[in-house]
Design an enzyme around this catalytic site. Structure first.
Site, PDB file in Angstrom:
ATOM      1  N   LEU A  65       0.750  -8.299  -1.446  1.00  0.00           N
ATOM      2  CA  LEU A  65      -0.546  -8.725  -0.899  1.00  0.00           C
ATOM      3  C   LEU A  65      -0.407  -9.317   0.509  1.00  0.00           C
ATOM      4  O   LEU A  65      -1.394  -9.645   1.144  1.00  0.00           O
ATOM      5  CB  LEU A  65      -1.226  -9.721  -1.839  1.00  0.00           C
ATOM      6  CG  LEU A  65      -1.623  -9.137  -3.217  1.00  0.00           C
ATOM      7  CD1 LEU A  65      -2.318 -10.190  -4.057  1.00  0.00           C
ATOM      8  CD2 LEU A  65      -2.487  -7.899  -3.076  1.00  0.00           C
ATOM      9  N   ARG A  66       0.841  -9.475   0.968  1.00  0.00           N
ATOM     10  CA  ARG A  66       1.154  -9.783   2.380  1.00  0.00           C
ATOM     11  C   ARG A  66       0.751 -11.166   2.868  1.00  0.00           C
ATOM     12  O   ARG A  66       1.055 -11.517   4.015  1.00  0.00           O
ATOM     13  CB  ARG A  66       0.527  -8.739   3.313  1.00  0.00           C
ATOM     14  CG  ARG A  66       0.975  -7.305   3.067  1.00  0.00           C
ATOM     15  CD  ARG A  66       2.460  -7.142   3.218  1.00  0.00           C
ATOM     16  NE  ARG A  66       2.882  -5.732   3.257  1.00  0.00           N
ATOM     17  CZ  ARG A  66       4.068  -5.297   2.886  1.00  0.00           C
ATOM     18  NH1 ARG A  66       4.971  -6.147   2.417  1.00  0.00           N
ATOM     19  NH2 ARG A  66       4.392  -4.024   2.957  1.00  0.00           N
ATOM     20  N   ASN A  96       7.946 -11.446  -0.742  1.00  0.00           N
ATOM     21  CA  ASN A  96       8.440 -11.222   0.636  1.00  0.00           C
ATOM     22  C   ASN A  96       7.326 -11.435   1.656  1.00  0.00           C
ATOM     23  O   ASN A  96       6.898 -10.536   2.365  1.00  0.00           O
ATOM     24  CB  ASN A  96       9.092  -9.837   0.780  1.00  0.00           C
ATOM     25  CG  ASN A  96       8.185  -8.692   0.387  1.00  0.00           C
ATOM     26  OD1 ASN A  96       7.205  -8.876  -0.335  1.00  0.00           O
ATOM     27  ND2 ASN A  96       8.496  -7.500   0.864  1.00  0.00           N
ATOM     28  N   HIS A 181      14.953  -5.084  -7.141  1.00  0.00           N
ATOM     29  CA  HIS A 181      14.875  -3.937  -6.243  1.00  0.00           C
ATOM     30  C   HIS A 181      16.317  -3.452  -6.086  1.00  0.00           C
ATOM     31  O   HIS A 181      17.118  -4.100  -5.427  1.00  0.00           O
ATOM     32  CB  HIS A 181      14.269  -4.426  -4.917  1.00  0.00           C
ATOM     33  CG  HIS A 181      14.389  -3.475  -3.767  1.00  0.00           C
ATOM     34  ND1 HIS A 181      13.287  -3.050  -3.077  1.00  0.00           N
ATOM     35  CD2 HIS A 181      15.445  -2.887  -3.174  1.00  0.00           C
ATOM     36  CE1 HIS A 181      13.680  -2.231  -2.098  1.00  0.00           C
ATOM     37  NE2 HIS A 181      14.986  -2.130  -2.147  1.00  0.00           N
ATOM     38  N   ASN A 280      10.711   2.945   0.390  1.00  0.00           N
ATOM     39  CA  ASN A 280      11.987   2.468  -0.129  1.00  0.00           C
ATOM     40  C   ASN A 280      11.787   2.055  -1.585  1.00  0.00           C
ATOM     41  O   ASN A 280      10.985   1.164  -1.844  1.00  0.00           O
ATOM     42  CB  ASN A 280      12.465   1.267   0.689  1.00  0.00           C
ATOM     43  CG  ASN A 280      13.818   0.747   0.233  1.00  0.00           C
ATOM     44  OD1 ASN A 280      14.314   1.106  -0.826  1.00  0.00           O
ATOM     45  ND2 ASN A 280      14.419  -0.122   1.026  1.00  0.00           N
ATOM     46  N   ASP A 307       3.792  -0.411  -6.393  1.00  0.00           N
ATOM     47  CA  ASP A 307       4.537  -0.892  -5.217  1.00  0.00           C
ATOM     48  C   ASP A 307       3.645  -0.787  -3.974  1.00  0.00           C
ATOM     49  O   ASP A 307       4.065  -0.317  -2.919  1.00  0.00           O
ATOM     50  CB  ASP A 307       5.853  -0.130  -5.015  1.00  0.00           C
ATOM     51  CG  ASP A 307       6.748  -0.772  -3.953  1.00  0.00           C
ATOM     52  OD1 ASP A 307       6.463  -1.910  -3.534  1.00  0.00           O
ATOM     53  OD2 ASP A 307       7.723  -0.127  -3.526  1.00  0.00           O
ATOM     54  N   HIS A 311       0.787  -1.465   5.509  1.00  0.00           N
ATOM     55  CA  HIS A 311       1.238  -1.682   6.890  1.00  0.00           C
ATOM     56  C   HIS A 311       0.110  -1.277   7.829  1.00  0.00           C
ATOM     57  O   HIS A 311      -0.628  -0.329   7.555  1.00  0.00           O
ATOM     58  CB  HIS A 311       2.486  -0.841   7.205  1.00  0.00           C
ATOM     59  CG  HIS A 311       3.697  -1.245   6.435  1.00  0.00           C
ATOM     60  ND1 HIS A 311       4.339  -2.451   6.632  1.00  0.00           N
ATOM     61  CD2 HIS A 311       4.391  -0.612   5.455  1.00  0.00           C
ATOM     62  CE1 HIS A 311       5.376  -2.537   5.800  1.00  0.00           C
ATOM     63  NE2 HIS A 311       5.418  -1.443   5.073  1.00  0.00           N
ATOM     64  N   PHE A 325       9.131   0.794   5.826  1.00  0.00           N
ATOM     65  CA  PHE A 325       9.040   1.504   4.557  1.00  0.00           C
ATOM     66  C   PHE A 325       7.757   1.111   3.824  1.00  0.00           C
ATOM     67  O   PHE A 325       7.343  -0.031   3.882  1.00  0.00           O
ATOM     68  CB  PHE A 325      10.219   1.125   3.651  1.00  0.00           C
ATOM     69  CG  PHE A 325      11.561   1.614   4.108  1.00  0.00           C
ATOM     70  CD1 PHE A 325      11.966   2.918   3.866  1.00  0.00           C
ATOM     71  CD2 PHE A 325      12.449   0.756   4.769  1.00  0.00           C
ATOM     72  CE1 PHE A 325      13.224   3.365   4.254  1.00  0.00           C
ATOM     73  CE2 PHE A 325      13.710   1.193   5.159  1.00  0.00           C
ATOM     74  CZ  PHE A 325      14.094   2.497   4.912  1.00  0.00           C
TER      75      PHE A 325
END
Length: 427
Positions: A65-66, A96, A181, A280, A307, A311, A325
């Site tokens: 969700l960034r 991340n 991962h 990825n 996943d 971007h 990726f």
């Protein structure tokens, strides 16, 4: 009380082994039985679900969700709307972010912000290691206390087996699964596409299948050593499927998930250097796709997810090597899996597909979701399995557009998403 009846739908509830034409009753945000409607105190809303499937709200346990840090790609608000448009009532977000979700305060921020803006349930994961660097453990006990449903360094992979072992032991102590991962950095090097015919022909650095399989093997050994569940994220290779099948047959606490792009496409798709096909782990060979399909059919691979990796356009509009990726997937995954697994290849039936989106992730993460039991929270997805539609990226709810399936014709999609008894999206 607020009341809702969903009439004449095919109720598929794998948690309770239900698969029948029936009415579903909802009151005050909970699933209730018919007796609760004897003396209604208010208007009853009715939805006609004839020819539709009524199932527990779908869960996607692998979503980026960034936020915080990358709101130019996606926000919790836009990602939750994309989830609702895909038929999902619960999503599990990866750590991340910036700062990384490796401390209780970031987890608190994600939970509070999601409670304020998200139209679906957002469950955070915590990092395995500080700053996802793979060197020093994050405070796993504190993260669990703050309510993470799992720990993972997704986007990265802990290379030090001793650090990973300790992480799994801590996770066992606090009762959360470990998601991994699987990527051996030494084997993968600077690989950007599957190592094989097309990487050689195009002169792109190869990402060998063994780069995934080495870490799947490591995780099987650690799951056995520590007697705790490790879940391998976005499995892509025939070797990984073979390893998981053998380990699960021996009773090892290991599992794996599949993303739609890894069965819908092969590495042949990269031949025009289109960065929308760069992900990825990378798209693999047809032999790998066939193995994934068999792994889904025989239950070796037990969970479906997206996943979802948004971007911004300018980030993908660069040379293939330099592009980030990942692709978005929340709004296309159910349609792709229905189209490919149920209609086209006939690998599983629709009840099993729903089980892989409800019971399987809910039991792995130990969350109260994925069921239509009396008293359960009324998270419900309505699906038209025969609806033919064309993917149109311009109409997506997601803030990003990095999707390789624009223009694809698919069969089957969610038509209404209900969270806590309220419709949050409908077609």
């Amino acid at each position: 009380m607020s009341a809702l009846i969903i009439r004449n739908g095919r109720v598929i509830d794998p948690a309770n082994k239900r698969n029948e034409i029936a009415h579903l009753y909802i009151a005050d945000g909970k699933i209730v039985d018919q007796s609760a409607f004897r003396n209604p105190k208010s208007e009853i809303e009715a939805i006609d679900a004839s020819n539709l499937i009524v199932c527990p709200g779908l869960i996607d346990m692998h979503v980026h969700l960034r936020e915080p840090g990358f709101s130019h790609k996606e926000t919790i608000d836009s990602g939750a709307r994309a989830a609702a448009a895909g038929g999902f009532t619960t999503v599990v977000c990866m750590p991340n972010t910036l700062p990384a979700a490796d401390n209780p305060s970031t987890i608190t921020w994600v939970k509070d912000h999601a409670a304020a803006v998200a139209c679906v349930n957002v469950l955070p994961t915590g990092a395995i290691s500080k700053n996802l660097a793979g060197e020093e453990l994050a405070p796993i006990g504190s993260l669990a206390q703050e309510g993470v449903v799992a720990i993972t360094d997704d986007g990265h992979c802990v290379q030090n087996h001793e650090v990973m072992r300790r992480a799994v032991e801590y996770a066992r102590m606090v009762g959360v699964p470990v998601l991994d991962h699987c990527q051996d950095y030494n084997l993968v090097g600077n690989g950007v596409v599957h190592e094989g015919y097309w990487s050689t022909l195009l002169g792109l650095p190869g990402w060998p299948a063994a780069g995934e399989e080495a870490m799947v093997m490591r995780n099987i050994l650690l799951a056995e050593l520590c007697d705790h569940h490790i879940h391998c994220q976005h499995v892509t290779t025939a070797g990984s499927v073979r390893l998981l099948r053998e380990a699960r047959a021996r009773g090892v606490k290991i599992s794996g998930e599949v993303c739609p792009h890894h069965i819908a496409l092969t590495d042949e798709a990269i031949q025009n250097f289109d960065t929308k096909y760069k992900m990825n782990p990378p798209l693999r060979s047809q032999a790998d796709v066939d193995a994934l399909l068999e792994g889904i059919a025989d239950g070796t691979l037990s969970i479906l997810c997206s996943d979802h990796a948004p971007h911004a356009g300018f980030e993908k509009e660069v040379e293939f090597d330099a592009a980030p990726f990942g692709i978005i997937g929340l709004e296309t995954e159910l349609g792709l899996f229905l189209d490919l697994l149920v209609h086209k290849y006939g690998k599983i039936d629709i009840a099993r597909l729903i089980e892989m989106y409800t019971v399987e992730p809910a039991s792995l993460l130990k969350i109260s979701a994925g069921t239509l039991s009396i008293g359960a929270r009324a998270d419900v997805t309505l699906i038209n399995p025969e609806l033919e539609w064309t993917v149109s990226v311009d109409r997506f709810e997601s803030a990003s557009r990095n999707c390789p399936f624009d223009g694809w014709k698919l069969k089957g999609r969610a038509v209404r998403t209900i969270v806590g008894g309220k419709t949050v999206w409908k077609l």
